[in-house]
Scaffold this active site. Structure first.
Site, PDB file in Angstrom:
ATOM      1  N   HIS A 100      -3.496  -0.391  -2.444  1.00 23.29           N
ATOM      2  CA  HIS A 100      -4.522   0.192  -1.595  1.00 23.29           C
ATOM      3  C   HIS A 100      -5.952  -0.189  -2.005  1.00 23.29           C
ATOM      4  CE1 HIS A 100      -5.825   2.972   1.470  1.00 23.29           C
ATOM      5  NE2 HIS A 100      -6.494   3.730   0.619  1.00 23.29           N
ATOM      6  N   ASP A 147       0.832  -1.200   0.000  1.00 23.55           N
ATOM      7  CA  ASP A 147       0.000   0.000   0.000  1.00 23.55           C
ATOM      8  C   ASP A 147       0.870   1.255   0.000  1.00 23.55           C
ATOM      9  OD1 ASP A 147      -1.964   2.008   0.631  1.00 23.55           O
ATOM     10  OD2 ASP A 147      -3.192   0.448   1.574  1.00 23.55           O
TER      11      ASP A 147
END
Length: 250
Positions: free
Chosen positions: A226, A195
């Site tokens: 993400h 992420d």
């Protein structure tokens, strides 16, 4: 036993359109899915100054999902974890049963989402250091880099999903959270190890803090950016279904 209703909460700058695929897959698995746009997203003419309108919108959706006594699973993504934590106090199934009410939120499944204690804002969590990939202008904020959200998708898909993003109210990033429902409602959390928006170490810190404070939180991990429901759709659908109570293989 009937399956719980599922409430999906888009994150900052994101709308239900980004979550259509996840919602459709869950519906095909027999779930009723609710996903409404939060007021702080795309409200260019009247951006909320705090979390009040977003919390009210969440509570209205959850109330609709509970109806006459349904169980509910709430799945917040990213920034909307703050809305879920702030807005679900009193909506937990155990809390409602103690008041003689049927149904309620059985679990919150945080998908690489912010977890903060009561009285902490998003900017507080960021130590008031705005990342380089978004900026405020007046009462609104704007993202600048599709790779932050979609780094493990093909570039054409990154551009497509980024074009669907809308403005996000700056006031909601500065406003203090008003609750910590993870103290009362059992939680799952999906850490996304690649992420770029909320680095994995920050997700580890947040989930560890919740567990240290006594929160009932089950943590799983995936090597994903993400937006895991886009880059790893099968895994993410399976994860949500397991959070909803199904006995499925990982």
């Amino acid at each position: 036993m009937s399956k719980p209703q599922i409430v999906l909460l888009p994150g900052a700058w994101h709308t239900p359109a980004h979550l259509v695929g996840l919602g459709k897959s869950l519906e095909e698995a027999g779930y009723t899915v609710h996903c409404n746009q939060l007021p702080s997203v795309g409200s260019d003419d009247n951006p909320p100054p705090d979390l009040t309108r977003d919390i009210a919108a969440l509570q209205e959706t959850v109330t609709t999902a509970i109806a006459d006594g349904n169980d509910v699973l709430v799945v917040p993504h990213s920034w909307s974890g703050i809305i879920a934590s702030s807005g679900l106090h009193g909506y937990g199934k155990k809390e409602r049963e103690a008041k003689g009410e049927k149904g309620g939120v059985i679990r919150t499944a945080y998908m690489c989402a912010f977890l903060v204690p009561e009285g902490v804002s998003l900017l507080d969590a960021l130590q008031h250091q705005i990342p380089e990939w978004w900026y405020p202008k007046g009462d609104l904020t704007y993202p600048t880099d599709p790779k932050i959200f979609y780094n493990d998708l093909p570039e054409a898909e990154q551009q497509m999903y980024f074009a669907m993003c809308k403005t996000h109210a700056y006031g909601t990033k500065k406003a203090k959270s008003t609750g910590a429902s993870w103290k009362d409602i059992p939680s799952w959390y999906l850490i996304t190890e690649d992420d770029l928006a909320i680095p994995a170490f920050a997700q580890d810190l947040m989930t560890g803090t919740v567990q240290q404070l006594g929160g009932d939180m089950k943590v799983e991990r995936i090597k994903s950016g993400h937006s895991p429901w886009l880059s790893h759709p099968d895994f993410t659908v399976n994860w949500v279904r397991r959070a909803a109570g199904e006995d499925l293989e990982i």
